[in-house]
Design an enzyme around this catalytic site. Structure first.
Site, PDB file in Angstrom:
ATOM      1  N   ARG A  98       0.845  -1.207   0.000  1.00 34.36           N
ATOM      2  CA  ARG A  98       0.000   0.000   0.000  1.00 34.36           C
ATOM      3  C   ARG A  98       0.874   1.248   0.000  1.00 34.36           C
ATOM      4  O   ARG A  98       0.522   2.265  -0.592  1.00 34.36           O
ATOM      5  CB  ARG A  98      -0.907   0.018   1.228  1.00 34.36           C
ATOM      6  CG  ARG A  98      -1.918  -1.114   1.287  1.00 34.36           C
ATOM      7  CD  ARG A  98      -2.778  -0.980   2.524  1.00 34.36           C
ATOM      8  NE  ARG A  98      -3.733  -2.070   2.669  1.00 34.36           N
ATOM      9  CZ  ARG A  98      -3.508  -3.169   3.385  1.00 34.36           C
ATOM     10  NH1 ARG A  98      -2.365  -3.345   4.019  1.00 34.36           N
ATOM     11  NH2 ARG A  98      -4.437  -4.120   3.466  1.00 34.36           N
ATOM     12  N   HIS A 129      -3.036   0.479   9.006  1.00 33.16           N
ATOM     13  CA  HIS A 129      -3.607  -0.440   8.012  1.00 33.16           C
ATOM     14  C   HIS A 129      -2.477  -0.963   7.123  1.00 33.16           C
ATOM     15  O   HIS A 129      -2.335  -0.573   5.972  1.00 33.16           O
ATOM     16  CB  HIS A 129      -4.651   0.317   7.190  1.00 33.16           C
ATOM     17  CG  HIS A 129      -5.399  -0.554   6.220  1.00 33.16           C
ATOM     18  ND1 HIS A 129      -5.985  -1.747   6.571  1.00 33.16           N
ATOM     19  CD2 HIS A 129      -5.666  -0.386   4.898  1.00 33.16           C
ATOM     20  CE1 HIS A 129      -6.582  -2.261   5.510  1.00 33.16           C
ATOM     21  NE2 HIS A 129      -6.389  -1.464   4.481  1.00 33.16           N
TER      22      HIS A 129
HETATM   23  C1  LMR Z   1      -7.611  -3.649   1.571  1.00 28.14           C
HETATM   24  O1  LMR Z   1      -7.172  -3.910   2.697  1.00 28.14           O
HETATM   25  O2  LMR Z   1      -8.294  -4.447   0.921  1.00 28.14           O
HETATM   26  C2  LMR Z   1      -7.362  -2.304   0.972  1.00 28.14           C
HETATM   27  O3  LMR Z   1      -6.543  -1.553   1.823  1.00 28.14           O
HETATM   28  C3  LMR Z   1      -6.769  -2.396  -0.397  1.00 28.14           C
HETATM   29  C4  LMR Z   1      -5.389  -3.019  -0.430  1.00 28.14           C
HETATM   30  O4  LMR Z   1      -4.561  -2.551  -1.239  1.00 28.14           O
HETATM   31  O5  LMR Z   1      -5.136  -3.972   0.276  1.00 28.14           O
END
Ligand code: LMR
Length: 309
Positions: A88, A175
């Site tokens: 990401r 994330h």
């Molecule tokens: C996800 O977790 O699905 C999103 O953040 C997209 C990705 O690139 O993983």
């Protein structure tokens, strides 16, 4: 409808979010994108499904931010998705430029809106949106924890052969690969999964959750997940629109909570009509707190890297 939500980006996540918002009859929806015809076509297609889906939400597709004016919530999905082999973080430069220009337009037309950020790299994009909007920190919220927790819940339910509705999970942190799924706070019908599964199985589900986004990217090959991310953003929007005061893990700007200062990162918060109404501080064990700090360090290095771009 008396509420208006703008979705920026008419790609897979944006269009799916627009669909879910309308079909749940939560609000009128404006879908905005720079690609000519794309938001108009998707909004019209969704509007033509309305008689069958039985909702009266007004759906507008546009390239003009003027039509987004006065939005209560703006869900920002604009930016490029990753492809197999990418992290990401590889999207940082491109998506931060897009985020800046989108947020400037939004802040001008909807100065009182609550922003839900979906674009990646998520936590860094929240910083860009926070700075570019000048909004109060209560009105800039990143979508990631709800998605990561939903993935963990899905894996727990499959492992134990129980309804997903009986599951609850908390995933904190950034994330990315350092996210922090918390088994102690993840339950089935109120029973912690630490009492229902072996440590090895829990570790396997935790790892799968951490790499859940990459798993979908490697399967789809041309882009990233969109059904679950859209559902997660809409769950957050619903809690705000209906003032439900749900406690959900979201990326928010911390100023000392969890010993983290000046950083967007995922923690449990209460979402109501004014946005983030409370950051919920749960007592973490030493190893959990250390994992959260490690995740915060990873987000901070990305934010610092962005300043140098
Ligand atoms: C996800 O977790 O699905 C999103 O953040 C997209 C990705 O690139 O993983």
């Amino acid at each position: 409808m008396d509420k208006k939500v703008t979705v920026v980006g008419a790609g897979n996540v944006g269009a799916t979010a627009a669909q879910r918002l309308a079909e749940k009859q939560l609000c009128d929806v404006v879908l905005v994108d720079i690609a000519e015809g794309l938001p108009q076509g998707k909004a019209l297609d969704l509007a033509e499904a309305a008689p069958i889906e039985k909702h009266d939400a007004c759906l507008t597709g546009t390239n003009d931010y003027g039509e987004t004016a006065g939005s209560d919530i703006v869900i920002i999905t604009a930016g490029i998705p990753r492809k197999p082999g990418m992290s990401r973080d590889d999207l940082l430069k491109t998506n931060s430029d897009i985020m800046k220009s989108v947020v400037k337009n939004i802040a001008e037309k909807s100065p009182d809106a609550i922003l839900i950020i979906v674009s990646n790299p998520l936590d860094a994009m929240c910083h860009v949106a926070f700075e570019a909007s000048g909004f109060d920190k209560k009105r800039v919220i990143g979508m990631a924890g709800v998605l990561d927790s939903a993935r963990f819940r899905c894996f727990i339910a499959r492992e134990l052969n129980v309804s997903v509705e009986n599951t609850h999970a908390f995933v904190l942190g950034g994330h990315g690969d350092t996210m922090v799924p918390l088994p102690r706070f993840s339950t089935v019908a109120g029973i912690p999964i630490t009492e229902l599964m072996s440590k090895d199985r829990i570790d396997a589900l935790v790892d799968r959750t951490r790499t859940g986004g990459a798993e979908i990217v490697s399967l789809l090959k041309t882009g990233s997940a969109f059904y679950a991310p859209a559902s997660a953003a809409v769950e957050m929007a619903e809690s705000i629109l209906k003032d439900k005061k749900k406690i959900l893990p979201c990326a928010v700007y911390l100023e000392g909570e969890y010993n983290i200062n000046g950083l967007f990162i995922g923690v449990p918060v209460k979402l109501g009509s004014t946005g983030i109404e409370e950051v919920i501080e749960i007592e973490l064990k030493d190893d959990e707190a250390a994992d959260l700090q490690k995740s915060a360090d990873a987000v901070r290095s990305l934010v610092d890297a962005m300043a140098a771009l």
